[in-house]
Write an enzyme that holds these catalytic residues in place. Structure first.
Site, PDB file in Angstrom:
ATOM      1  N   HIS A   1       0.817  -1.226   0.000  1.00  0.00           N
ATOM      2  CA  HIS A   1       0.000   0.000   0.000  1.00  0.00           C
ATOM      3  C   HIS A   1       0.848   1.271   0.000  1.00  0.00           C
ATOM      4  O   HIS A   1       0.330   2.360  -0.244  1.00  0.00           O
ATOM      5  CB  HIS A   1      -0.905   0.039   1.236  1.00  0.00           C
ATOM      6  CG  HIS A   1      -1.983  -0.996   1.238  1.00  0.00           C
ATOM      7  ND1 HIS A   1      -2.872  -1.152   0.198  1.00  0.00           N
ATOM      8  CD2 HIS A   1      -2.317  -1.940   2.165  1.00  0.00           C
ATOM      9  CE1 HIS A   1      -3.711  -2.141   0.485  1.00  0.00           C
ATOM     10  NE2 HIS A   1      -3.394  -2.643   1.662  1.00  0.00           N
TER      11      HIS A   1
ATOM     12  N   ASP B   1      -3.097 -10.286  -2.378  1.00  0.00           N
ATOM     13  CA  ASP B   1      -3.631  -9.770  -1.117  1.00  0.00           C
ATOM     14  C   ASP B   1      -5.076  -9.320  -1.389  1.00  0.00           C
ATOM     15  O   ASP B   1      -5.380  -8.848  -2.476  1.00  0.00           O
ATOM     16  CB  ASP B   1      -2.771  -8.582  -0.657  1.00  0.00           C
ATOM     17  CG  ASP B   1      -3.137  -8.073   0.723  1.00  0.00           C
ATOM     18  OD1 ASP B   1      -2.391  -8.380   1.673  1.00  0.00           O
ATOM     19  OD2 ASP B   1      -4.168  -7.367   0.842  1.00  0.00           O
TER      20      ASP B   1
ATOM     21  N   HIS C   1      -6.593  -6.837  -0.489  1.00  0.00           N
ATOM     22  CA  HIS C   1      -6.698  -5.397  -0.691  1.00  0.00           C
ATOM     23  C   HIS C   1      -5.917  -4.978  -1.935  1.00  0.00           C
ATOM     24  O   HIS C   1      -4.968  -5.653  -2.338  1.00  0.00           O
ATOM     25  CB  HIS C   1      -6.167  -4.667   0.559  1.00  0.00           C
ATOM     26  CG  HIS C   1      -6.831  -5.128   1.823  1.00  0.00           C
ATOM     27  ND1 HIS C   1      -6.203  -5.930   2.755  1.00  0.00           N
ATOM     28  CD2 HIS C   1      -8.089  -4.936   2.274  1.00  0.00           C
ATOM     29  CE1 HIS C   1      -7.057  -6.208   3.739  1.00  0.00           C
ATOM     30  NE2 HIS C   1      -8.197  -5.621   3.474  1.00  0.00           N
TER      31      HIS C   1
ATOM     32  N   ASP D   1      -5.149 -12.462   3.297  1.00  0.00           N
ATOM     33  CA  ASP D   1      -6.395 -11.931   3.839  1.00  0.00           C
ATOM     34  C   ASP D   1      -7.601 -12.174   2.941  1.00  0.00           C
ATOM     35  O   ASP D   1      -8.706 -11.729   3.257  1.00  0.00           O
ATOM     36  CB  ASP D   1      -6.250 -10.444   4.208  1.00  0.00           C
ATOM     37  CG  ASP D   1      -5.365  -9.677   3.259  1.00  0.00           C
ATOM     38  OD1 ASP D   1      -5.102 -10.184   2.155  1.00  0.00           O
ATOM     39  OD2 ASP D   1      -4.928  -8.569   3.621  1.00  0.00           O
TER      40      ASP D   1
END
Ligand SMILES: [Zn+2]
Length: 367
Positions: A141, A178, A180, A266
């Site tokens: 991120h 991931d 996200h 995740d």
């Protein structure tokens, strides 16, 4: 197979903040995990599980030097690194959005990036067939000058630029699974034709305003970014379909020198920060697929860098499945959730709907 596993105890010491889960709580409720939203226990328990099962004996266990200042400066501006170092030396704090760190946070983040760099260089120098970096804090991120989503330095970006500076590779593909969106890695390479960034993620989970399918890159990098947003509830079959029909063909067409996976867990069925239904077997099968693709297009050169994954119970088993597959090992950790999570997969109606979502994206790619 020779599979490297790069880790360092000090990466588990990263801490800071006063959070319960992903929310800052002030003094209202007991903080979790020493206050940090991103738990060290998920990664520590993975490292301990491979020791207990004996899988570690089938891996080449390594440490690494921290990424150097020159390494960091290829991705992050000096003013950001100076502010980060000063606040870290002063005891820690917060420079971005919900990404706290404690004293020594700067050095731990540089070490985390150093693990990713060392894993990539070892594979590119043919020292090992593939490699896994247990990086913490995570990186995908982090923008050049704005940490967010628990990420303080962009580990994969730093590793790629170090490999390029060393003259070890010219073309890089990053597949981020991931749950996200890999917004930081996307931003760093958005206008670059030599780095393909692909992100499979839960639609509008985090960040909520990035990760759209329409975002394909800009300038020289047009067509070199691919976002695959999937609806909440996507399970085992959906993930493999998105891999087979969208992500893997794009990487094959790009023909990189090395394939790097931003490996978050995740998307797993009990993750507190995702709403997907992947299982340890999903991660094993995705790993087998990227290994086959890497053999086809880049002499098997494959590097995984650990990102998110917040279930302290399940991340170790998902990671073990990935590492067993990477190493071609017979050492197996039976998935204790195997009798539950397959029963929670989406029904035929959802999978039919998901097919139309994937069909729509595939049609746009071939148009
Ligand atoms: Zn994540």
């Amino acid at each position: 197979m020779t599979t490297g596993f790069f880790w360092d105890e000090r990466c588990f010491w990263h801490g800071g903040g006063n959070y319960a889960g992903m929310l800052p709580v002030g003094g209202l409720v007991q903080p979790m995990n020493g206050g940090l939203p991103e738990s060290p226990e998920t990664k520590r328990r993975l490292k301990n599980l491979i020791a207990v099962t004996g899988l570690a004996r089938d891996l080449v266990m390594r440490g690494a030097a921290p990424a150097t200042t020159a390494d960091l400066l290829r991705v992050h501006p000096a003013h950001y690194l100076e502010r980060f170092k000063a606040l870290s030396d002063a005891g820690g704090g917060e420079l971005g959005r919900r990404t706290p760190f404690g004293p020594g946070g700067y050095e731990i983040a540089a070490l985390s990036a150093g693990l990713a760099k060392a894993a990539l260089l070892a594979v590119l120098q043919d020292e090992m067939d593939n490699a896994y970096a247990l990086s913490r804090p995570p990186g995908h991120h982090c923008l050049p000058d704005f940490p967010n989503g628990f990420c303080l330095l962009n580990n994969i970006g730093i590793a790629i630029e170090a490999a390029r500076a060393a003259g070890l590779a010219q073309r890089f593909a990053v597949l981020d699974w991931d749950v996200h969106h890999g917004n930081g890695t996307e931003a760093i390479f958005y206008d670059r034709a030599d780095v393909l960034t692909v992100s499979i993620h839960q639609d509008r989970n985090y960040p909520m305003d990035t990760g759209a399918f329409a975002d394909r890159g800009t300038g020289a990098g047009a067509g070199c970014n691919l976002n695959i947003p999937l609806p909440p509830g996507t399970g085992h079959k959906g993930y493999l379909a998105a891999m087979d029909r969208l992500a893997l063909p794009a990487i094959r067409d790009f023909a990189p020198d090395v394939l790097i996976i931003a490996c978050g867990y995740d998307a797993a069925a009990n993750d507190p920060l995702g709403r997907m239904l992947a299982t340890a077997d999903t991660f094993a099968q995705m790993t087998a697929r990227v290994m086959k693709l890497a053999r086809d297009i880049c002499d098997g050169r494959l590097v995984m860098v650990h990102e998110g994954g917040y279930s302290e119970t399940y991340v170790p088993f998902c990671g073990h499945a990935v590492l067993q597959t990477m190493a071609g090992s017979t050492v197996h950790a039976p998935d204790p959730f195997a009798e539950v999570f397959p029963l929670r997969q989406p029904d035929a109606g959802f999978d039919a709907y998901l097919d139309t979502v994937i069909d729509d994206m595939a049609a746009h790619l071939t148009a």
